[in-house]
Design a protein around this motif. Structure first.
Motif, PDB file in Angstrom:
ATOM      1  N   ASN A 330       0.858  -1.179   0.000  1.00 33.10           N
ATOM      2  CA  ASN A 330       0.000   0.000   0.000  1.00 33.10           C
ATOM      3  C   ASN A 330       0.900   1.236   0.000  1.00 33.10           C
ATOM      4  O   ASN A 330       1.722   1.430   0.898  1.00 33.10           O
ATOM      5  CB  ASN A 330      -0.882  -0.035   1.254  1.00 33.10           C
ATOM      6  N   SER A 331       0.723   2.097  -1.003  1.00 36.28           N
ATOM      7  CA  SER A 331       1.638   3.239  -1.163  1.00 36.28           C
ATOM      8  C   SER A 331       1.602   4.175   0.038  1.00 36.28           C
ATOM      9  O   SER A 331       2.617   4.760   0.413  1.00 36.28           O
ATOM     10  CB  SER A 331       1.287   4.009  -2.430  1.00 36.28           C
ATOM     11  N   LYS A 332       0.441   4.322   0.652  1.00 36.07           N
ATOM     12  CA  LYS A 332       0.323   5.253   1.780  1.00 36.07           C
ATOM     13  C   LYS A 332       1.197   4.798   2.948  1.00 36.07           C
ATOM     14  O   LYS A 332       1.914   5.606   3.543  1.00 36.07           O
ATOM     15  CB  LYS A 332      -1.134   5.338   2.223  1.00 36.07           C
ATOM     16  N   TYR A 333       1.160   3.489   3.271  1.00 35.63           N
ATOM     17  CA  TYR A 333       1.962   2.993   4.391  1.00 35.63           C
ATOM     18  C   TYR A 333       3.441   3.211   4.121  1.00 35.63           C
ATOM     19  O   TYR A 333       4.219   3.572   5.017  1.00 35.63           O
ATOM     20  CB  TYR A 333       1.694   1.502   4.626  1.00 35.63           C
ATOM     21  N   MET A 334       3.841   2.967   2.875  1.00 40.38           N
ATOM     22  CA  MET A 334       5.251   3.101   2.515  1.00 40.38           C
ATOM     23  C   MET A 334       5.699   4.553   2.613  1.00 40.38           C
ATOM     24  O   MET A 334       6.771   4.837   3.153  1.00 40.38           O
ATOM     25  CB  MET A 334       5.415   2.579   1.084  1.00 40.38           C
ATOM     26  N   MET A 335       4.859   5.473   2.129  1.00 42.38           N
ATOM     27  CA  MET A 335       5.239   6.891   2.183  1.00 42.38           C
ATOM     28  C   MET A 335       5.267   7.401   3.618  1.00 42.38           C
ATOM     29  O   MET A 335       6.149   8.172   3.997  1.00 42.38           O
ATOM     30  CB  MET A 335       4.281   7.718   1.320  1.00 42.38           C
ATOM     31  N   ASP A 336       4.306   6.975   4.443  1.00 45.11           N
ATOM     32  CA  ASP A 336       4.321   7.343   5.865  1.00 45.11           C
ATOM     33  C   ASP A 336       5.627   6.894   6.522  1.00 45.11           C
ATOM     34  O   ASP A 336       6.250   7.649   7.280  1.00 45.11           O
ATOM     35  CB  ASP A 336       3.152   6.667   6.606  1.00 45.11           C
ATOM     36  N   ALA A 337       6.020   5.649   6.235  1.00 47.85           N
ATOM     37  CA  ALA A 337       7.226   5.089   6.861  1.00 47.85           C
ATOM     38  C   ALA A 337       8.470   5.860   6.424  1.00 47.85           C
ATOM     39  O   ALA A 337       9.322   6.209   7.237  1.00 47.85           O
ATOM     40  CB  ALA A 337       7.356   3.611   6.509  1.00 47.85           C
ATOM     41  N   LEU A 338       8.579   6.147   5.122  1.00 47.91           N
ATOM     42  CA  LEU A 338       9.763   6.862   4.613  1.00 47.91           C
ATOM     43  C   LEU A 338       9.824   8.271   5.190  1.00 47.91           C
ATOM     44  O   LEU A 338      10.898   8.767   5.522  1.00 47.91           O
ATOM     45  CB  LEU A 338       9.731   6.915   3.085  1.00 47.91           C
ATOM     46  N   ARG A 339       8.656   8.906   5.332  1.00 46.98           N
ATOM     47  CA  ARG A 339       8.614  10.251   5.897  1.00 46.98           C
ATOM     48  C   ARG A 339       9.099  10.215   7.352  1.00 46.98           C
ATOM     49  O   ARG A 339       9.829  11.091   7.799  1.00 46.98           O
ATOM     50  CB  ARG A 339       7.171  10.783   5.821  1.00 46.98           C
ATOM     51  N   ALA A 340       8.710   9.180   8.097  1.00 47.04           N
ATOM     52  CA  ALA A 340       9.085   9.067   9.506  1.00 47.04           C
ATOM     53  C   ALA A 340      10.573   8.792   9.659  1.00 47.04           C
ATOM     54  O   ALA A 340      11.181   9.179  10.652  1.00 47.04           O
ATOM     55  CB  ALA A 340       8.270   7.967  10.171  1.00 47.04           C
ATOM     56  N   ILE A 341      11.176   8.128   8.695  1.00 42.77           N
ATOM     57  CA  ILE A 341      12.588   7.759   8.815  1.00 42.77           C
ATOM     58  C   ILE A 341      13.474   8.995   8.644  1.00 42.77           C
ATOM     59  O   ILE A 341      14.421   9.207   9.385  1.00 42.77           O
ATOM     60  CB  ILE A 341      12.934   6.622   7.826  1.00 42.77           C
ATOM     61  N   ASP A 342      13.167   9.838   7.704  1.00 44.55           N
ATOM     62  CA  ASP A 342      13.737  11.181   7.652  1.00 44.55           C
ATOM     63  C   ASP A 342      15.272  11.234   7.681  1.00 44.55           C
ATOM     64  O   ASP A 342      15.861  12.114   8.318  1.00 44.55           O
ATOM     65  CB  ASP A 342      13.155  12.016   8.824  1.00 44.55           C
ATOM     66  N   VAL A 343      15.937  10.243   7.106  1.00 42.67           N
ATOM     67  CA  VAL A 343      17.383  10.365   6.845  1.00 42.67           C
ATOM     68  C   VAL A 343      17.583  10.032   5.374  1.00 42.67           C
ATOM     69  O   VAL A 343      16.703   9.456   4.733  1.00 42.67           O
ATOM     70  CB  VAL A 343      18.243   9.413   7.708  1.00 42.67           C
ATOM     71  N   ARG A 355       5.737 -12.145   3.600  1.00 43.57           N
ATOM     72  CA  ARG A 355       6.009 -11.791   4.995  1.00 43.57           C
ATOM     73  C   ARG A 355       6.255 -10.291   5.134  1.00 43.57           C
ATOM     74  O   ARG A 355       6.667  -9.626   4.189  1.00 43.57           O
ATOM     75  CB  ARG A 355       7.208 -12.596   5.508  1.00 43.57           C
ATOM     76  N   PRO A 356       5.977  -9.739   6.315  1.00 42.51           N
ATOM     77  CA  PRO A 356       6.211  -8.302   6.533  1.00 42.51           C
ATOM     78  C   PRO A 356       7.650  -7.920   6.191  1.00 42.51           C
ATOM     79  O   PRO A 356       8.570  -8.721   6.400  1.00 42.51           O
ATOM     80  CB  PRO A 356       5.961  -8.121   8.034  1.00 42.51           C
ATOM     81  N   PHE A 357       7.832  -6.717   5.669  1.00 44.02           N
ATOM     82  CA  PHE A 357       9.204  -6.232   5.441  1.00 44.02           C
ATOM     83  C   PHE A 357       9.431  -5.008   6.325  1.00 44.02           C
ATOM     84  O   PHE A 357       8.500  -4.428   6.865  1.00 44.02           O
ATOM     85  CB  PHE A 357       9.440  -5.932   3.968  1.00 44.02           C
ATOM     86  N   ILE A 358      10.699  -4.676   6.513  1.00 44.09           N
ATOM     87  CA  ILE A 358      10.986  -3.551   7.414  1.00 44.09           C
ATOM     88  C   ILE A 358      11.822  -2.483   6.709  1.00 44.09           C
ATOM     89  O   ILE A 358      12.566  -2.753   5.770  1.00 44.09           O
ATOM     90  CB  ILE A 358      11.692  -4.001   8.707  1.00 44.09           C
ATOM     91  N   LEU A 359      11.643  -1.246   7.201  1.00 43.99           N
ATOM     92  CA  LEU A 359      12.451  -0.109   6.743  1.00 43.99           C
ATOM     93  C   LEU A 359      13.061   0.529   7.978  1.00 43.99           C
ATOM     94  O   LEU A 359      12.410   0.615   9.022  1.00 43.99           O
ATOM     95  CB  LEU A 359      11.581   0.930   6.037  1.00 43.99           C
ATOM     96  N   LYS A 360      14.304   0.989   7.851  1.00 39.98           N
ATOM     97  CA  LYS A 360      14.924   1.694   8.964  1.00 39.98           C
ATOM     98  C   LYS A 360      16.033   2.588   8.437  1.00 39.98           C
ATOM     99  O   LYS A 360      16.462   2.446   7.293  1.00 39.98           O
ATOM    100  CB  LYS A 360      15.449   0.712  10.015  1.00 39.98           C
ATOM    101  N   PRO A 361      16.487   3.525   9.259  1.00 35.17           N
ATOM    102  CA  PRO A 361      17.618   4.335   8.806  1.00 35.17           C
ATOM    103  C   PRO A 361      18.800   3.411   8.591  1.00 35.17           C
ATOM    104  O   PRO A 361      19.007   2.466   9.363  1.00 35.17           O
ATOM    105  CB  PRO A 361      17.870   5.289   9.985  1.00 35.17           C
ATOM    106  N   ASP A 362      19.572   3.640   7.535  1.00 34.77           N
ATOM    107  CA  ASP A 362      20.751   2.832   7.273  1.00 34.77           C
ATOM    108  C   ASP A 362      21.681   2.937   8.480  1.00 34.77           C
ATOM    109  O   ASP A 362      22.025   4.025   8.921  1.00 34.77           O
ATOM    110  CB  ASP A 362      21.457   3.379   6.013  1.00 34.77           C
TER     111      ASP A 362
END
Lengths: 377, 377
Positions: A330-343, A355-362
């Motif tokens: 879902n594009s909205k969830y992905m954009m929310d997550a990227l905005r929150a990561i903010d690096v 399976r669920p995937f994860i995003l985090k600051p490098d």
């Protein structure tokens, strides 16, 4: 009661007090702002019974007199209407005087209002929060925590605990978790010098976003006090009190998989904007679904909507480990997550198409955004 | 058809074209923007069948190339969706290419959209307005006329002619009249060098406010062409065409009384802000009624609402002739009129408590705002 106050400063404090007030309240007195005038200070209170805001205005600020008290006393005045009047008055100061019939005479320049108020005895007492179990955070850190987690709370009341953010303090680490069961945001913070054994509370998401709007950027730290069913945030001259949500927050620790099948690093801005564009079509098509295909050193994003058209976006990866993967989200969830990561550099780890995937600051494990994929491939 | 265009310039023109497009249209093709590509120009058309906007983009502007045409042709693309795509594309230029199935390929940087369009033959033909009966006005003057009259049109469809502004040209004077039957705005303008005998048309108020938003401040003059049921405004590279309203506009000339019983001059800003404050209470009381009492050299404004309170405002007059008067009015009409007058000194003339009163700039008879009082005294 009678006092004269600098109008500009008064307006700013009234605006903050208003943020706790809802026009849709079951208790009519709560549409008002309570004014308590003491010898050398004025306390404003606004509340919707979930959130309460208490602001103390001193008689002097930075060696400048802003408040002159002639008579002590209390009254409740009709919230928004009262603030609208104060905003439009002609002079730099305004004088407010009440009589025994709870009428307030408001004068400024050649303007005179007489407004009906309510006896302050009818205003509910605010909960008292004991100041024992406390932590202190830099304001910037608290604002960041709110920004990184609060968007992920549920907006549906089917599982009320999910409309809040779980604050869990254990082993000197604060874990803030928010999830709407489609995606999850987790922020960890090491606490220094705390004598807290364990705190496990759920703070309503709405309260945290109101708090975020009120805290000024010129305050350095905020004190947070936990009680059994309330939390008090104390910053500068503002006391912000929120009810806690009742119930048990689900254990989310088992959601995080161990070792990834595919891991890549990608530029946050490029990735975000490509998803933003692809989402135009995904949104128009009515489902918000974007397909991602990661191969070697590039990510291809695409979306198709038979009647409207197709979109294809390519974004280069900066690192790539593991096997190629195709996954939909879902594009909205992905954009929310990227905005929150903010690096600038984001790490994305996949554990299989279903399976669920994860995003985090490098290279930073204190913030994790987890997203459930959508079955399309 | 195939062309490449500077994206920023394209976005600005698309935004203007969108202003004619309504999402609620009976003819689906009108939700789209028509693109006509010629040898050395691109013409954009948007229309809701009441108002049509035609914008011509040349290949060069100020000696800078903004448009490169490879193939001529036409297509209709889905309005807002198409504009959203163009706005979010990554590169400075965008290339648009169509095929025989009315598919448009939109490319910019690493982004590629394929969007379904509609055959431009299905787009209705715009009305042709003959360029015989024409006047030319400075853009600033036209914007002023719109600002001074348009707010007074009726928003109710019970008498459709009143939703428009009557433009009457007679004896080389343009008279613009708008009324909703509670208040009336009249602006007169002496025309130079016109060969027009008589023009008497009703231009929809909505069209005039759209026109006002579109005309840039950097254009000097605007040409206005009148046809039997259309009017064309031609300014810079924009053609703005509006349908005229059918029917006869009422004769309002007999509304203006001869000699006043009370006449005063007053500072516009002071008067406006005092009414604005008094209207807070009048509005909260639900009737918008403000009482005015003019005596000798001051005006007292007041409003009372039994459950809420009272307000009293004093404003000094700079001139005063005739007898004192007490009159009541709708605060909104008064504030609209004062805003339209837009000079420091306002002349107010009363003809009795039950008769309409007028406001105009002190010592200028080309703008008259007439307001019907409310019976309260």
């Amino acid at each position: 009661m009678k006092f004269t106050i600098q109008r500009d400063y008064f307006i700013a404090q009234l605006n903050d007090t208003l943020k706790a007030i809802s026009p849709r309240t079951t208790l009519p007195v709560l549409t008002g702002i309570k004014l308590d005038v003491f010898d050398n200070r004025l306390v404003l209170t606004g509340s919707d019974s979930e959130v309460s805001i208490e602001i103390t205005i001193p008689s002097e600020l930075n060696h400048e007199e802003i408040l002159t008290v002639e008579d002590k006393g209390s009254i409740v005045l009709p919230g928004r209407f009262f603030v609208d009047i104060i905003k439009k008055l002609p002079a730099d100061t305004v004088t407010i005087e009440t009589n025994d019939q709870f009428q307030a005479k408001i004068t400024s320049g050649q303007s005179e209002f007489n407004v009906s108020g309510i006896d302050s005895d009818q205003y509910p007492l605010l909960p008292q929060v004991s100041e024992e179990e406390a932590i202190t955070l830099p304001v910037k850190v608290l604002k960041n925590i709110i920004k990184q987690t609060n968007f992920a709370v549920s907006t549906s009341e089917t599982r009320p605990v999910l409309t809040g953010v779980n604050w869990l303090i254990r082993d000197n680490v604060l874990n803030c978790t928010a999830t709407d069961s489609h995606r999850l945001a987790l922020r960890k913070l090491k606490l220094e010098d705390t004598n807290i054994n364990e705190i496990n509370v759920i703070i309503p998401g709405k309260a945290l976003s109101e708090l975020n709007k009120i805290i000024g950027d010129n305050e350095n730290t905020i004190d947070i006090f936990f009680a059994s069913n309330q939390v008090l945030f104390k910053v500068g001259h503002i006391n912000f009190i929120s009810r806690l949500l009742e119930g048990n927050y689900p254990d989310t620790s088992r959601l995080f998989p161990e070792s990834s099948e595919t891991a890549l690093s990608i530029n946050n801005g490029d990735f975000f904007h490509a998803i933003d564009r692809a989402s135009l079509l995904a949104r128009e098509g009515g489902n918000n679904v974007i397909k991602l295909s990661a191969t070697d050193n590039a990510v291809e994003l695409s979306s198709t909507s038979p009647e409207i058209g197709t979109v294809k976006e390519d974004v280069k990866t900066t690192k790539f480990d593991g096997t190629g993967i195709k996954i939909s989200f879902n594009s909205k969830y992905m954009m929310d997550a990227l905005r929150a990561i903010d690096v600038d550099d984001v790490r994305v780890e996949f554990f299989g198409t279903m399976r669920p995937f994860i995003l985090k600051p490098d290279e930073d494990d204190n913030l994790i955004q987890l997203i459930l994929p959508i079955r399309t491939y």
